[in-house]
Enzyme design. Sequence first.
Site, short mmCIF file in Angstrom:
data_model
loop_
_atom_site.label_atom_id
_atom_site.label_comp_id
_atom_site.label_asym_id
_atom_site.label_seq_id
_atom_site.Cartn_x
_atom_site.Cartn_y
_atom_site.Cartn_z
N LYS A 277 -87.03 -5.81 4.27
CA LYS A 277 -88.50 -5.24 4.51
C LYS A 277 -88.48 -3.76 3.98
CE LYS A 277 -88.05 -7.71 8.96
NZ LYS A 277 -88.03 -7.33 10.45
N THR B 263 -62.80 -10.74 0.73
CA THR B 263 -62.81 -9.92 1.53
C THR B 263 -63.36 -10.01 2.80
OG1 THR B 263 -62.93 -8.57 -0.47
CG2 THR B 263 -63.58 -7.37 1.53
N HIS C 293 -62.19 -0.35 -4.44
CA HIS C 293 -62.28 -1.51 -3.66
C HIS C 293 -60.80 -1.01 -2.79
CE1 HIS C 293 -62.13 -5.18 -1.63
NE2 HIS C 293 -62.37 -6.05 -2.61
#
Length: 309
Positions: free
Chosen positions: A85, A56, A134
Amino acid sequence: MNIMPLPLRHIARAQEFDVSFISDVFALADTLGPHHARKMSGLILASLFYEESTRTRFSFETAMLRLGGHVIGTENAKLFSSVAKGESLHDTIRVVGHYADIIVLRHDDANVLDTALSAARVPVINGGCGSDQHPTQALLDLHAIRARLGRTEDLAVALAGDLLYGRTVHSLAYLLGKYRGNRLTFVSPKELRMPQGIKDYLERHDVESEEVGSLDEVVAKVDVLYQTRVQKNRFADEAEYERLKGALCLSRPLAQRMRDGAIIMHPLPRTLELPTEVDVLPQAIYLDDQIESGVAIRKALLMTVAGRT
Ligand code: NCD
């Protein structure tokens, strides 16, 4: 004069495409040979992949580069973006939209898709989210079917393997359900059956479907056999995966019982369900036709969402 901006064209879920959109994308994909205009020059695609990918990501990036565009991105956004983070997906998508013209997103959690769509300033393409959908894979699968069999209607299609967690089969079932006369057979162990919501959708659209437990019952009857792996990464219980992983194997003798013009498809990657001895059969199209359709369809989608057709 006030010029209204065009509404953003996201590629989110397969049931949202109408058949005229699909035929436009196919027509565009078919006109784009290896030598074509640099339709995406000056534009940037951001590929944000929070989950593993080979085909993909590479096919989107190849499509963009071949159309003369540029690519920025990370193949492991969990590790190499500010998510590590503690940044929210909302903030990432919002900010990346200032750098890039299109975002292709893959994520292991299907629930983030709506957050991404609402945060985005630019079109977002769903490159596979969780076990839900998908849609670009389904478009390329349908394109490969049409290229080989010459039609998208009146097809007998078996979707086999992990129909519960496999997002490619979900999106493909929605697409096949849009065309007249398609008959779907779902082949899976009972623990990995097609979700009820998709079966309800097919029923509402008058699509004939049935569920069976073995490939043996269907191989000789179908035009398309779409095989999938058992999705190890979606199982909470490893023992359950071990028990089910070899449930449906398309051996070569079984595959040889298919009709001459029929095709064997697989989104890849494969594990035990599709031995390499099947690759040499004329019905096998997963290592070539599907891959070629992948780049062509993704070129067409990039041009479509960018308004550069
Ligand atoms: C699939 C996926 O990521 O859902 N692969 C792909 O994109 N071609 C299938 C899979 O992982 O089993």
